[in-house]
Design a protein around this motif. Structure first.
Motif, PDB file in Angstrom:
ATOM      1  N   ILE A 335      27.282  25.831  39.720  1.00 35.01           N
ATOM      2  CA  ILE A 335      28.538  26.579  39.845  1.00 35.01           C
ATOM      3  C   ILE A 335      29.186  26.643  38.468  1.00 35.01           C
ATOM      4  N   GLU A 336      29.564  27.842  38.065  1.00 30.71           N
ATOM      5  CA  GLU A 336      30.141  28.030  36.743  1.00 30.71           C
ATOM      6  C   GLU A 336      31.667  28.107  36.771  1.00 30.71           C
ATOM      7  N   GLU A 337      32.218  28.861  37.740  1.00 30.86           N
ATOM      8  CA  GLU A 337      33.663  29.113  37.722  1.00 30.86           C
ATOM      9  C   GLU A 337      34.148  29.473  39.125  1.00 30.86           C
ATOM     10  N   LEU A 338      35.377  29.083  39.433  1.00 25.29           N
ATOM     11  CA  LEU A 338      36.059  29.503  40.656  1.00 25.29           C
ATOM     12  C   LEU A 338      37.336  30.241  40.252  1.00 25.29           C
ATOM     13  N   TRP A 339      37.705  31.259  41.015  1.00 16.98           N
ATOM     14  CA  TRP A 339      38.972  31.942  40.729  1.00 16.98           C
ATOM     15  C   TRP A 339      39.453  32.672  41.971  1.00 16.98           C
ATOM     16  N   TRP A 340      40.664  33.199  41.863  1.00 13.00           N
ATOM     17  CA  TRP A 340      41.247  33.983  42.945  1.00 13.00           C
ATOM     18  C   TRP A 340      42.066  35.102  42.325  1.00 13.00           C
ATOM     19  N   GLY A 341      42.376  36.108  43.153  1.00 11.57           N
ATOM     20  CA  GLY A 341      43.221  37.215  42.696  1.00 11.57           C
ATOM     21  C   GLY A 341      43.901  37.852  43.886  1.00 11.57           C
ATOM     22  N   PHE A 342      44.768  38.816  43.607  1.00 11.33           N
ATOM     23  CA  PHE A 342      45.559  39.451  44.659  1.00 11.33           C
ATOM     24  C   PHE A 342      45.349  40.962  44.608  1.00 11.33           C
ATOM     25  N   ARG A 343      44.692  41.482  45.638  1.00 10.30           N
ATOM     26  CA  ARG A 343      44.469  42.918  45.723  1.00 10.30           C
ATOM     27  C   ARG A 343      45.718  43.593  46.297  1.00 10.30           C
ATOM     28  N   PRO A 344      46.063  44.782  45.811  1.00 10.04           N
ATOM     29  CA  PRO A 344      47.225  45.492  46.364  1.00 10.04           C
ATOM     30  C   PRO A 344      46.830  46.322  47.579  1.00 10.04           C
ATOM     31  N   ALA A 345      47.188  45.861  48.767  1.00 13.18           N
ATOM     32  CA  ALA A 345      46.759  46.515  50.005  1.00 13.18           C
ATOM     33  C   ALA A 345      47.906  47.305  50.626  1.00 13.18           C
ATOM     34  N   THR A 346      47.573  48.435  51.221  1.00 14.08           N
ATOM     35  CA  THR A 346      48.526  49.220  52.011  1.00 14.08           C
ATOM     36  C   THR A 346      48.118  49.123  53.479  1.00 14.08           C
ATOM     37  N   PRO A 347      48.988  49.538  54.407  1.00 14.10           N
ATOM     38  CA  PRO A 347      48.627  49.431  55.832  1.00 14.10           C
ATOM     39  C   PRO A 347      47.351  50.180  56.204  1.00 14.10           C
ATOM     40  N   ASP A 348      47.088  51.329  55.566  1.00 14.31           N
ATOM     41  CA  ASP A 348      45.867  52.071  55.882  1.00 14.31           C
ATOM     42  C   ASP A 348      44.753  51.831  54.867  1.00 14.31           C
ATOM     43  N   GLU A 349      44.977  50.879  53.943  1.00 11.74           N
ATOM     44  CA  GLU A 349      43.996  50.480  52.927  1.00 11.74           C
ATOM     45  C   GLU A 349      43.609  51.627  52.000  1.00 11.74           C
ATOM     46  N   LEU A 350      44.490  52.608  51.857  1.00  8.23           N
ATOM     47  CA  LEU A 350      44.283  53.716  50.934  1.00  8.23           C
ATOM     48  C   LEU A 350      45.336  53.639  49.833  1.00  8.23           C
ATOM     49  N   PRO A 351      45.026  54.139  48.641  1.00  8.34           N
ATOM     50  CA  PRO A 351      46.001  54.058  47.547  1.00  8.34           C
ATOM     51  C   PRO A 351      47.189  54.985  47.759  1.00  8.34           C
ATOM     52  N   ILE A 352      48.255  54.722  47.020  1.00  9.08           N
ATOM     53  CA  ILE A 352      49.427  55.593  46.975  1.00  9.08           C
ATOM     54  C   ILE A 352      49.433  56.241  45.596  1.00  9.08           C
ATOM     55  N   LEU A 353      49.245  57.547  45.564  1.00  7.15           N
ATOM     56  CA  LEU A 353      49.075  58.257  44.303  1.00  7.15           C
ATOM     57  C   LEU A 353      49.970  59.494  44.259  1.00  7.15           C
ATOM     58  N   GLY A 354      50.548  59.743  43.089  1.00  8.29           N
ATOM     59  CA  GLY A 354      51.259  61.005  42.892  1.00  8.29           C
ATOM     60  C   GLY A 354      52.757  60.858  42.848  1.00  8.29           C
ATOM     61  N   THR A 355      53.446  61.879  43.317  1.00  8.46           N
ATOM     62  CA  THR A 355      54.901  61.950  43.212  1.00  8.46           C
ATOM     63  C   THR A 355      55.581  60.882  44.052  1.00  8.46           C
ATOM     64  N   SER A 356      56.867  60.665  43.750  1.00  9.26           N
ATOM     65  CA  SER A 356      57.660  59.675  44.479  1.00  9.26           C
ATOM     66  C   SER A 356      58.997  60.293  44.861  1.00  9.26           C
ATOM     67  N   HIS A 357      59.924  59.452  45.322  1.00  7.27           N
ATOM     68  CA  HIS A 357      61.266  59.923  45.675  1.00  7.27           C
ATOM     69  C   HIS A 357      62.089  60.260  44.440  1.00  7.27           C
ATOM     70  N   CYS A 358      61.625  59.866  43.271  1.00  9.40           N
ATOM     71  CA  CYS A 358      62.297  60.199  42.008  1.00  9.40           C
ATOM     72  C   CYS A 358      61.443  61.212  41.241  1.00  9.40           C
ATOM     73  N   LYS A 359      62.093  62.233  40.688  1.00  7.12           N
ATOM     74  CA  LYS A 359      61.367  63.326  40.035  1.00  7.12           C
ATOM     75  C   LYS A 359      60.536  62.853  38.858  1.00  7.12           C
TER      76      LYS A 359
END
Length: 704
Positions: A335-359
């Motif tokens: 065994i060389e290394e152990l680690w952990w991380g945090f994936r950014p998940a949405t309820p439908d597991e799809l990304p949020i891309l593009g425009t927002s509520h601010c122009k």
């Protein structure tokens, strides 16, 4: 074109966007809280839309378009830096176990094909896959010409290998592997090498990289981002991109949450001249990714535990057991290394891309397991949007608005609300109660970008029974109900089954910090309240009614503690609705620090004394640039109407309803009074005079 762009987030997504924008002549700054904490460093680097059986036509298209960009994209980065990304279009092998018979294996069913079915076999009498001298990723002359498509992803290429072929293609697999799928178009990149290359490329191009800078708040006004407040200083730009990964929800009420993944690496023995494991293995509950430098990556768990750090024995043991079962030789590798991380998940597991509520704010978050894979296409689409105002048709499938459509912020008033309103050209139309007079136009109540039709808010406390509370809230027609977080936590009477008692798809929860005596307590409880709203399905709810009350006798709010807590909560992205004394100066100061409303008291909480602070409330209303909600002390519908006639934007009434003899009837009366007061305010009161003025004309009268 906007040249001045500020990117929040220094992971693979933020850096990829920064480089693309810089290549298009934009001035770009990247704010990075902790480069090594980004999910980029914790990934395995697989580029596997086919092996992972990505579902959904739009997501499949997005992933495959990005995979096609990878060769040129990584070559461009390597040319810029002179560094290697470790990219390889090596294909991915997905072995399948034969437990319970070939057709009984769940992975076989997932792929939808019969083993050795119509697509032909790789191997067998027609030759062996990748014979002597064949390299992984190249087309072998021994392959049959017919491909066996994945019926769930017809556009992907997948070859079925029978047991003999797969064991020749990758020696050392477990005996119970009876075959598998080979996905020739999938590949891998060394995620850590890619992160270093991206950072170096951004630096060499002149992107301004600010590491160790944490964004604490995004300053917004009238649909525009004015700037960001960081732990170091305030920064302003023309355009902003949020690419904050799993931490994005700390800045905006977007449904992105961390999914923890634990991983480890082994090392192939140095005494072997050739690497025994040459293929990426995408197995059942495990993936094994060999690197050219002899590292072997094993992953990964998927845990909904928030930002809980560290590796755990159970998870690491599970990964090792699954990996050894698939490729038994691994049991002898160090065994060389152990680690952990945090994936950014949405309820439908799809990304949020593009425009927002601010122009001027663009979103690039929620990539979950596919951040590495989607980096090139995300960078291209976001740069097109910012530089050319060109929106790819794919972006419509990943816009943040898909969650608003399911959100309880878009609500209809309850059927019991006899004062329902309509919408005319974007304005709220107060109904015509009869006659030919056209309805008055009114703007809806907007708090922190959320639109509400009812201007009456209620609470859940002091009712004699849960049934009385339910009936009263329905009769009130309200859309916002405030809930004491501490009472729910302690299961105080009337709050034991609050989650089930009300329909939270129709009601917007307003968590409050009742019972908090200091700013520190209120901040802590507000954070708990936000999580409580999420548990009820309101992922985008960042509202909090702020109460800091050290005075146990008169329950008067602490102005200093309220201001301190409000400043911090606004920085954390909360929409703060502070309960205050009717102090015009304090109200203005709270507005200036970014509160969504101000809530001056009419008289002490629960006293029923009515409007005792009229003059000060009037001053607050005249000077306010945010909604003014009169809170506490109103005891009767006539007092409610009076407060609305003064120009208050809304009322919060609880005790007067809950402690009345017939709460449901009183709730309906308060609803009608709120409506009547608002209608009277819009209609305009007649002038007050010091003398009489006859209603009947004095001219043209009959005289004797």
């Amino acid at each position: 074109m906007n040249n001045d762009v500020l990117i929040i987030g220094g992971g693979v997504i933020g850096l990829a966007i920064a480089i693309e924008l810089k290549l298009r002549s934009c001035n770009v700054t990247v704010l990075c809280r902790d480069f090594k904490a980004a999910a980029t460093h914790a990934a395995a680097g697989m580029l596997a839309p086919d092996a992972e059986n990505i579902s959904g036509e739009a997501m499949q298209s997005l992933c495959r378009r990005s995979r096609r960009l990878y060769p040129d994209w990584t070559r461009k980065l390597e040319d810029l830096t002179g560094l290697n990304t470790g990219y390889s279009s090596c294909g991915i092998l997905a072995p399948i176990y034969g437990e319970g018979g070939l057709l009984g294996d769940k992975e076989t069913r997932r792929q939808g094909g019969r083993l050795g079915g119509q697509g032909g076999r790789l191997g067998g009498q027609g030759g062996r896959l990748g014979g002597q001298g064949g390299r992984l990723g190249e087309f072998s002359p021994y392959l049959p010409h017919s491909l066996l498509p994945n019926p769930y992803s017809p556009s992907s290429q997948a070859y079925w290998l029978d047991k003999e072929a797969i064991h020749q293609y990758q020696p050392g697999l477990a005996d119970e592997v009876v075959g598998g799928w080979w996905y020739p178009e999938d590949g891998q990149v060394d995620n850590r090498a890619l992160a270093r290359v991206l950072w170096t490329a951004a630096e060499s191009l002149g992107v301004e990289l600010k590491e160790g800078v944490t964004v604490e708040a995004i300053e917004q006004q009238q649909g525009q981002v004015l700037g960001v407040q960081t732990n170091a200083l305030a920064i302003r730009a023309e355009q902003y991109v949020l690419a904050g990964g799993a931490w994005s929800n700390e800045l905006l009420p977007l449904p992105v949450r961390p999914k923890k993944g634990q991983m480890l690496s082994l090392r192939s023995p140095e005494f072997t001249s050739e690497l025994p494991l040459k293929r990426i293995l995408y197995g059942q509950d495990i993936y094994i990714v060999p690197r050219r430098d002899r590292r072997i990556i094993l992953g990964a768990t998927s845990e909904d535990v928030g930002f809980t750090p560290h590796n755990t024995p159970a998870s690491i043991s599970y990964l090792l057991q699954a990996a050894i079962r698939l490729y038994p030789q691994l049991q002898d590798y160090p065994i060389e290394e152990l680690w952990w991380g945090f994936r950014p998940a949405t309820p439908d597991e799809l990304p949020i891309l593009g425009t927002s509520h601010c122009k001027n704010l663009t979103l690039a978050i929620g990539h979950y397991r596919n951040g590495i894979l989607l980096a090139p296409i995300t960078a291209t689409l976001i740069a097109d949007l910012i530089c050319e105002q060109k929106s790819d048709s794919l972006l419509t499938h990943f816009n943040y608005s898909r969650f608003l459509a399911k959100s309880s912020t878009t609500m209809l008033t309850h059927s019991a609300n006899s004062c329902a309103v309509g919408d005319i050209n974007g304005k709220t139309a107060l109904p015509n109660m009869g006659g030919e007079t056209p309805p008055l136009r009114d703007s809806p109540l907007i708090i922190a970008g959320k639109t509400f039709q009812s201007r009456l808010m209620t609470g859940t406390g002091k009712y004699r029974s849960v049934e009385e509370m339910q009936q009263s809230i329905i009769a009130s027609g309200c859309q916002i109900v405030t809930v004491a977080v501490r009472r729910v936590q302690t299961k105080a009477p009337g709050h034991e089954n609050l989650a089930e008692a009300l329909d939270w798809t129709k009601i917007w929860m307003l968590p409050n910090t009742a019972g908090c005596q200091t700013a520190e307590e209120a901040i802590r409880v507000a954070r708990l309240g936000r999580e409580m709203a999420k548990l009820l399905g309101q992922e985008d709810n960042n509202f909090v009614k702020l109460e800091v009350i050290p005075d146990a006798k008169y329950l008067l709010p602490d102005p200093i503690g309220t201001l301190q807590a409000a400043e911090q909560l606004v920085k954390e992205g909360f929409a703060v609705l502070p309960y205050i004394n009717a102090d015009p100066m304090l109200a203005k100061r709270l507005e200036e620090v970014g509160c969504a409303t101000v809530m001056p008291l009419a008289s002490p909480i629960g006293s029923g004394q009515g409007l005792k602070t009229t003059a000060n409330i009037q001053i607050i209303i005249e000077n306010a640039g945010v909604p003014v909600v009169v809170d506490a002390g109103i005891g009767s519908p006539s007092e409610a109407a009076q407060a609305m006639e003064m120009g208050a934007d809304a009322l919060l009434i609880n005790s007067a309803i809950a402690l009345s003899q017939n709460p449901a009837a009183m709730a309906q009366a308060m609803n009608m009074a709120t409506y009547a007061g608002r209608l009277a305010y819009l209609a305009g009161r007649m002038p007050i005079k010091n003398y009489a003025s006859a209603s009947s004309p004095l001219q043209g009268t009959i005289t004797s």
